[in-house]
Design an enzyme around this catalytic site. Structure first.
Site, PDB file in Angstrom:
ATOM      1  N   THR A 199       0.823  -1.147   0.141  1.00  0.00           N
ATOM      2  CA  THR A 199       0.067   0.026  -0.242  1.00  0.00           C
ATOM      3  C   THR A 199       0.843   1.220   0.064  1.00  0.00           C
ATOM      4  OG1 THR A 199       0.109   0.483   2.332  1.00  0.00           O
ATOM      5  CG2 THR A 199      -1.751  -1.264   1.588  1.00  0.00           C
ATOM      6  N   ILE A 249       7.474  -2.442   6.990  1.00  0.00           N
ATOM      7  CA  ILE A 249       7.715  -1.015   7.091  1.00  0.00           C
ATOM      8  C   ILE A 249       8.195  -0.511   5.763  1.00  0.00           C
ATOM      9  CG2 ILE A 249       8.412   1.004   8.352  1.00  0.00           C
ATOM     10  CD1 ILE A 249       6.429  -1.027  10.061  1.00  0.00           C
ATOM     11  N   LYS A 250       7.307   0.316   5.176  1.00  0.00           N
ATOM     12  CA  LYS A 250       7.815   1.017   3.981  1.00  0.00           C
ATOM     13  C   LYS A 250       8.291   2.296   4.140  1.00  0.00           C
ATOM     14  CE  LYS A 250       5.811   0.993  -0.623  1.00  0.00           C
ATOM     15  NZ  LYS A 250       4.488   0.977  -1.539  1.00  0.00           N
ATOM     16  N   LEU A 251       9.661   2.514   3.627  1.00  0.00           N
ATOM     17  CA  LEU A 251      10.381   3.866   4.111  1.00  0.00           C
ATOM     18  C   LEU A 251      10.902   4.529   2.731  1.00  0.00           C
ATOM     19  CD1 LEU A 251      12.626   2.047   6.589  1.00  0.00           C
ATOM     20  CD2 LEU A 251      11.064   3.714   7.120  1.00  0.00           C
ATOM     21  N   ALA A 269       3.323  -1.259   4.793  1.00  0.00           N
ATOM     22  CA  ALA A 269       2.560  -0.065   5.211  1.00  0.00           C
ATOM     23  C   ALA A 269       3.621   1.073   5.449  1.00  0.00           C
ATOM     24  CB  ALA A 269       2.039  -0.301   6.468  1.00  0.00           C
TER      25      ALA A 269
END
Ligand code: G3P
Length: 216
Positions: A27, A82-84, A56
């Site tokens: 997402t 965890i999307k960074l 996310a």
């Protein structure tokens, strides 16, 4: 190649997951906005449906705040990734999460050097955006090929997650280039089964079965 669905649309995820064609979900803030729903609620619901990784994205731009946001998101479910963003702050946060054993997806990658940095800080996934490169007349597929070569040269374990996939052709090209994962909108994944000769052949077989009175 693993298939992730690039959406926050719960019914589309449910449908594709049941088909066996969904190994995970990605997402981003734009997809969450499109869903019109609360961010954490949607992520929690997706994680209840899908066993695989669910990305996310943090919205902070400074490492310390990214860490706080990422930790809050990681608490939602065990399969949250965890999307960074691929910035120096994002890379620093990625390094810390890697050391803590938290799965990460470094996003908004548009160059091989950026992908090299993500691998060096231990990212679980790197997300090169091939469609957005194509949009500006740069060959997005070439980026996937370059990253594959660099990661193989040095044995980096970061998985190449081809993103911004817009067409069945992108999917085939990424598979040929050795992307570990591709993430695409539900319509692109559903469209992969379509072929006019399949439709034509099936219509002919069904007509002959009817004419011959075949029953099973
Ligand atoms: O989730 C990131 C990426 O897949 C976005 O795709 O089509 O908005 O460039 P697109």
């Amino acid at each position: 190649m693993k298939f992730f669905i690039d959406t926050a649309d719960i019914s589309a995820i449910r449908e594709l997951y049941a088909s066996g064609l969904c190994d995970g979900v990605t997402t981003n803030p734009s997809l969450i906005k499109k869903s019109g729903r609360d961010f954490k609620e949607v992520i929690a619901e997706i994680c209840e449906i899908v066993d695989g990784p669910v990305s996310a994205e943090v919205i902070a731009t400074e490492t310390e705040v990214m860490l706080a946001e990422g930790r809050a998101l990681a608490k939602i479910a065990d399969n949250v990734v965890i999307k960074l963003p691929l910035t120096m702050d994002g890379l620093k946060a990625c390094k810390i999460f890697s050391e803590e054993g938290v799965a990460t997806n470094v996003t908004l990658c548009f160059s091989a050097n950026q992908a090299l940095l993500a691998a060096k800080v231990g990212a679980s996934y790197i997300s090169p955006f091939i469609g957005r490169l194509d949009d500006i007349h740069v060959d997005g597929l070439e980026l996937i090929q370059e990253i594959r070569q660099i990661y193989d040269n040095y044995g980096f374990e970061t998985e190449i997650l081809a993103a911004s996939i817009r067409s069945p052709l992108h999917v085939k090209e990424c598979a040929l280039a050795g992307a570990d994962v591709m993430t695409a909108p539900p319509a692109v994944i559903a469209g992969l089964s379509n072929h006019p000769l399949t439709d034509k052949g099936l219509a002919a077989f069904l007509a002959d079965a009817k004419a011959a009175g075949i029953t099973v």
